[in-house]
Design an enzyme around this catalytic site. Structure first.
Site, PDB file in Angstrom:
ATOM      1  N   ARG A  60       0.815  -1.213   0.000  1.00  0.00           N
ATOM      2  CA  ARG A  60       0.000   0.000   0.000  1.00  0.00           C
ATOM      3  C   ARG A  60       0.851   1.266   0.000  1.00  0.00           C
ATOM      4  NH1 ARG A  60      -4.780  -0.815   4.233  1.00  0.00           N
ATOM      5  NH2 ARG A  60      -3.013  -1.033   5.639  1.00  0.00           N
ATOM      6  N   GLU A  97       5.946  -9.643  14.661  1.00  0.00           N
ATOM      7  CA  GLU A  97       5.342 -10.235  15.847  1.00  0.00           C
ATOM      8  C   GLU A  97       5.200 -11.756  15.703  1.00  0.00           C
ATOM      9  OE1 GLU A  97       2.346  -7.558  14.054  1.00  0.00           O
ATOM     10  OE2 GLU A  97       4.512  -7.583  13.836  1.00  0.00           O
TER      11      GLU A  97
END
Length: 172
Positions: A60, A97
């Site tokens: 994006r 993560e």
């Protein structure tokens, strides 16, 4: 809150449990579909730093960085996931993560000393942005700033970008 921040927040859709349960995805599609809002974002970011190149982070970030580069009179450079660029590359790995990832840029994307503005849509934990800063520096260019459409402050990604001029249009 500025008028631009309110305009942006009004045009970002929250999508719960995407791409996996527990994640609240920030969909910028409504913002991109609104010409006035999209133009306001591009104009604002294009005026932040004089730059020779504008880097867009996959995927994006490409959508935002390319028109910013055009508006700023600068070149556009994509930073992509490993294996997506056709010529000789430099790469930088980083932790997420839930694992790790590697990004790449063409080895010849920058001239020595180019002033570079890095643009992306969302700053979350900061791993991708931090890796992009390191990649640009290793390529011999100067990072003049990092521009984010939105910063998720609770994830503390800003802490990974010390010593970098980080600006976010919206901080939530």
């Amino acid at each position: 809150m500025t008028d631009l921040s309110a305009l942006i927040l009004d045009r970002i859709r929250d999508v719960p449990d995407y791409p996996k349960p527990g994640v609240l995805f920030k969909d910028i599609s409504p913002l991109l579909a609104d010409h006035a809002a999209f133009a306001a974002v591009v104009d604002e970011v294009a005026g932040w730093h004089p730059a020779d190149k504008i880097v867009g982070i996959e995927a994006r970030g490409f959508i935002l960085a390319a028109p910013v580069a055009y508006r700023a009179g600068a070149g556009f450079v994509p930073v992509r996931k490993k294996g997506k660029l056709p010529s000789e590359t430099l790469e930088e790995s980083y932790d997420l993560e839930y694992g790790s990832a590697t990004i790449e840029v063409h080895r010849d994307a920058f001239n020595q000393g180019d002033r570079v503005l890095i643009v992306d849509d969302v700053l979350a934990t900061g791993g991708t942005a931090e890796a992009t800063v390191e990649l640009v520096r290793r390529a011999g260019a100067e990072v003049v700033g990092v521009a984010m459409l939105m910063e998720l402050a609770f994830l503390k990604g800003r802490e990974r970008l010390t010593g970098v001029d980080l600006r976010s249009l919206v901080i939530v």
